[in-house]
Every structure is written in C-alpha cells, then in structure tokens.
Design a protein around this motif. Structure first.
Motif, PDB file in Angstrom:
ATOM      1  N   ALA A  70       0.840  -1.207   0.000  1.00  0.00           N
ATOM      2  CA  ALA A  70       0.000   0.000   0.000  1.00  0.00           C
ATOM      3  C   ALA A  70       0.872   1.253   0.000  1.00  0.00           C
ATOM      4  O   ALA A  70       0.560   2.239  -0.677  1.00  0.00           O
ATOM      5  N   GLY A  71       1.977   1.207   0.742  1.00  0.00           N
ATOM      6  CA  GLY A  71       2.919   2.321   0.725  1.00  0.00           C
ATOM      7  C   GLY A  71       3.521   2.526  -0.656  1.00  0.00           C
ATOM      8  O   GLY A  71       3.675   3.659  -1.117  1.00  0.00           O
ATOM      9  N   ALA A  72       3.861   1.432  -1.331  1.00  0.00           N
ATOM     10  CA  ALA A  72       4.394   1.532  -2.691  1.00  0.00           C
ATOM     11  C   ALA A  72       3.359   2.149  -3.630  1.00  0.00           C
ATOM     12  O   ALA A  72       3.703   2.951  -4.508  1.00  0.00           O
ATOM     13  N   PHE A  73       2.098   1.792  -3.445  1.00  0.00           N
ATOM     14  CA  PHE A  73       1.033   2.379  -4.254  1.00  0.00           C
ATOM     15  C   PHE A  73       0.967   3.890  -4.051  1.00  0.00           C
ATOM     16  O   PHE A  73       0.859   4.653  -5.015  1.00  0.00           O
ATOM     17  N   PHE A  74       1.057   4.346  -2.805  1.00  0.00           N
ATOM     18  CA  PHE A  74       1.013   5.786  -2.538  1.00  0.00           C
ATOM     19  C   PHE A  74       2.252   6.497  -3.080  1.00  0.00           C
ATOM     20  O   PHE A  74       2.181   7.655  -3.476  1.00  0.00           O
ATOM     21  N   TYR A  75       3.405   5.822  -3.088  1.00  0.00           N
ATOM     22  CA  TYR A  75       4.594   6.412  -3.708  1.00  0.00           C
ATOM     23  C   TYR A  75       4.371   6.623  -5.203  1.00  0.00           C
ATOM     24  O   TYR A  75       4.755   7.645  -5.762  1.00  0.00           O
ATOM     25  N   VAL A  76       3.748   5.643  -5.858  1.00  0.00           N
ATOM     26  CA  VAL A  76       3.479   5.778  -7.297  1.00  0.00           C
ATOM     27  C   VAL A  76       2.480   6.907  -7.543  1.00  0.00           C
ATOM     28  O   VAL A  76       2.632   7.676  -8.502  1.00  0.00           O
ATOM     29  N   VAL A  77       1.485   7.034  -6.688  1.00  0.00           N
ATOM     30  CA  VAL A  77       0.529   8.142  -6.807  1.00  0.00           C
ATOM     31  C   VAL A  77       1.244   9.477  -6.634  1.00  0.00           C
ATOM     32  O   VAL A  77       0.986  10.438  -7.369  1.00  0.00           O
ATOM     33  N   ALA A  78       2.191   9.542  -5.699  1.00  0.00           N
ATOM     34  CA  ALA A  78       2.954  10.776  -5.489  1.00  0.00           C
ATOM     35  C   ALA A  78       3.806  11.103  -6.711  1.00  0.00           C
ATOM     36  O   ALA A  78       3.966  12.280  -7.065  1.00  0.00           O
ATOM     37  N   ILE A  79       4.344  10.079  -7.367  1.00  0.00           N
ATOM     38  CA  ILE A  79       5.119  10.312  -8.594  1.00  0.00           C
ATOM     39  C   ILE A  79       4.222  10.883  -9.679  1.00  0.00           C
ATOM     40  O   ILE A  79       4.606  11.811 -10.398  1.00  0.00           O
ATOM     41  N   LEU A  80       3.017  10.352  -9.803  1.00  0.00           N
ATOM     42  CA  LEU A  80       2.100  10.832 -10.838  1.00  0.00           C
ATOM     43  C   LEU A  80       1.606  12.249 -10.554  1.00  0.00           C
ATOM     44  O   LEU A  80       1.296  12.991 -11.484  1.00  0.00           O
ATOM     45  N   GLN A  81       1.533  12.631  -9.300  1.00  0.00           N
ATOM     46  CA  GLN A  81       1.050  13.968  -8.962  1.00  0.00           C
ATOM     47  C   GLN A  81       2.100  15.044  -9.204  1.00  0.00           C
ATOM     48  O   GLN A  81       1.754  16.164  -9.561  1.00  0.00           O
ATOM     49  N   LEU A  82       3.358  14.720  -8.982  1.00  0.00           N
ATOM     50  CA  LEU A  82       4.427  15.700  -9.167  1.00  0.00           C
ATOM     51  C   LEU A  82       5.602  15.007  -9.861  1.00  0.00           C
ATOM     52  O   LEU A  82       6.562  14.588  -9.211  1.00  0.00           O
ATOM     53  N   PRO A  83       5.536  14.875 -11.195  1.00  0.00           N
ATOM     54  CA  PRO A  83       6.577  14.131 -11.911  1.00  0.00           C
ATOM     55  C   PRO A  83       7.957  14.773 -11.843  1.00  0.00           C
ATOM     56  O   PRO A  83       8.955  14.107 -12.101  1.00  0.00           O
ATOM     57  N   GLY A  84       8.053  16.029 -11.479  1.00  0.00           N
ATOM     58  CA  GLY A  84       9.348  16.685 -11.376  1.00  0.00           C
ATOM     59  C   GLY A  84      10.218  16.111 -10.268  1.00  0.00           C
ATOM     60  O   GLY A  84      11.434  16.198 -10.330  1.00  0.00           O
ATOM     61  N   ASN A  85       9.587  15.523  -9.267  1.00  0.00           N
ATOM     62  CA  ASN A  85      10.321  14.916  -8.156  1.00  0.00           C
ATOM     63  C   ASN A  85      10.391  13.401  -8.299  1.00  0.00           C
ATOM     64  O   ASN A  85      10.434  12.680  -7.299  1.00  0.00           O
ATOM     65  N   LEU A  86      10.437  12.934  -9.514  1.00  0.00           N
ATOM     66  CA  LEU A  86      10.447  11.497  -9.794  1.00  0.00           C
ATOM     67  C   LEU A  86      11.617  10.800  -9.124  1.00  0.00           C
ATOM     68  O   LEU A  86      11.459   9.752  -8.490  1.00  0.00           O
ATOM     69  N   PHE A  87      12.799  11.373  -9.211  1.00  0.00           N
ATOM     70  CA  PHE A  87      13.992  10.699  -8.710  1.00  0.00           C
ATOM     71  C   PHE A  87      14.032  10.630  -7.186  1.00  0.00           C
ATOM     72  O   PHE A  87      14.708   9.781  -6.629  1.00  0.00           O
ATOM     73  N   PHE A  88      13.320  11.525  -6.525  1.00  0.00           N
ATOM     74  CA  PHE A  88      13.270  11.472  -5.073  1.00  0.00           C
ATOM     75  C   PHE A  88      12.392  10.323  -4.587  1.00  0.00           C
ATOM     76  O   PHE A  88      12.676   9.686  -3.581  1.00  0.00           O
ATOM     77  N   VAL A  89      11.309  10.072  -5.289  1.00  0.00           N
ATOM     78  CA  VAL A  89      10.307   9.132  -4.815  1.00  0.00           C
ATOM     79  C   VAL A  89      10.429   7.761  -5.493  1.00  0.00           C
ATOM     80  O   VAL A  89      10.005   6.755  -4.928  1.00  0.00           O
ATOM     81  N   ALA A  90      11.029   7.697  -6.664  1.00  0.00           N
ATOM     82  CA  ALA A  90      11.092   6.429  -7.404  1.00  0.00           C
ATOM     83  C   ALA A  90      11.890   5.368  -6.653  1.00  0.00           C
ATOM     84  O   ALA A  90      11.520   4.192  -6.662  1.00  0.00           O
ATOM     85  N   VAL A  91      12.946   5.763  -5.993  1.00  0.00           N
ATOM     86  CA  VAL A  91      13.759   4.805  -5.239  1.00  0.00           C
ATOM     87  C   VAL A  91      12.931   4.203  -4.104  1.00  0.00           C
ATOM     88  O   VAL A  91      12.975   2.994  -3.861  1.00  0.00           O
ATOM     89  N   GLN A  92      12.150   5.024  -3.446  1.00  0.00           N
ATOM     90  CA  GLN A  92      11.321   4.531  -2.350  1.00  0.00           C
ATOM     91  C   GLN A  92      10.244   3.575  -2.863  1.00  0.00           C
ATOM     92  O   GLN A  92       9.962   2.547  -2.232  1.00  0.00           O
ATOM     93  N   ALA A  93       9.663   3.895  -4.014  1.00  0.00           N
ATOM     94  CA  ALA A  93       8.651   3.024  -4.593  1.00  0.00           C
ATOM     95  C   ALA A  93       9.257   1.680  -4.996  1.00  0.00           C
ATOM     96  O   ALA A  93       8.671   0.622  -4.731  1.00  0.00           O
ATOM     97  N   LEU A  94      10.420   1.707  -5.613  1.00  0.00           N
ATOM     98  CA  LEU A  94      11.066   0.460  -6.024  1.00  0.00           C
ATOM     99  C   LEU A  94      11.469  -0.395  -4.823  1.00  0.00           C
ATOM    100  O   LEU A  94      11.319  -1.623  -4.852  1.00  0.00           O
ATOM    101  N   LEU A  95      11.972   0.238  -3.782  1.00  0.00           N
ATOM    102  CA  LEU A  95      12.333  -0.510  -2.578  1.00  0.00           C
ATOM    103  C   LEU A  95      11.105  -1.125  -1.909  1.00  0.00           C
ATOM    104  O   LEU A  95      11.161  -2.263  -1.423  1.00  0.00           O
ATOM    105  N   SER A  96      10.000  -0.426  -1.917  1.00  0.00           N
ATOM    106  CA  SER A  96       8.783  -0.964  -1.316  1.00  0.00           C
ATOM    107  C   SER A  96       8.233  -2.134  -2.124  1.00  0.00           C
ATOM    108  O   SER A  96       7.804  -3.144  -1.558  1.00  0.00           O
TER     109      SER A  96
END
Length: 111
Positions: A70-96
């Motif tokens: 569920a946390g990984a899902f919210f990370y992906v939603v955060a990436i879609l909401q602000l794609p400019g910060n992709l590199f900050f959140v993508a690592v967290q999503a992949l780890l989850s």
C-alpha cells in the motif's frame, strides 16, 4: 517478512523521512508574503508521500507486506502527482515493491 525485505522497507521508510524533511524545508523557504498558499498539486503530493510513509511504518511495525505494498502504491501516486520529483520518490517506490516481492507471505489466504 524476510530480513532482506525488512531491510528494503526500512531503507524506504528512512528515505521518506528525509524526503518529507526536504519538502518541509523547501516549502518553508519558498513561502513568502506574495505566495501564502501552496499549490493544490504540491499539497496532494505531500499528503501522498505522508500516507506512503505511514503505510511503510505500519508495515514495518506489524511485519505486514500488504501495508508495504500500500505504501508503494502511494509512492506511485505521489510520482504521478508531481513528476518533477520522480527521482526522489522512485527509489522509495522500487524498494517498497521489492520488499513486497521478496517478503514471505504470513499465511495462505484465498479471498
């Protein structure tokens, strides 16, 4: 959860704490008298990262891989909401997601 999955989830949890601190500092410095309100997009992004942080924390405390997913899902939603910060959140999503995949299911459930 297996030990490696727990390690992945812990790293994602720590990175999300650091990212939330970074967002707080950035928003606090950019706030001025001319721009008192945050944009709706940034507010939704902060809420999504906060929910992902919360789900990751609950998944770590209760050793539940479903909360980590569920946390990984919210990370992906955060990436879609602000794609400019992709590199900050993508690592967290992949780890989850990796923690969910590597983690051993607690029991077989047929729902």
């Amino acid at each position: 959860m297996k030990k490696i999955a727990r390690t992945f989830a812990t790293i994602a949890f720590i990175l999300s704490v650091l990212y939330l601190i970074y967002l707080y500092i950035t928003v606090d410095q950019s706030a001025s008298a001319t721009q008192p309100n945050l944009s709706d997009q940034l507010t939704a992004h902060i809420v999504s990262v906060g929910l992902a942080f919360l789900m990751n924390g609950v998944g770590l405390v209760f050793t539940s891989r479903n909360f980590v997913l569920a946390g990984a899902f919210f990370y992906v939603v955060a990436i879609l909401q602000l794609p400019g910060n992709l590199f900050f959140v993508a690592v967290q999503a992949l780890l989850s997601v990796a923690a969910f995949i590597v983690g051993k299911p607690e029991r077989d459930q047929f729902i």
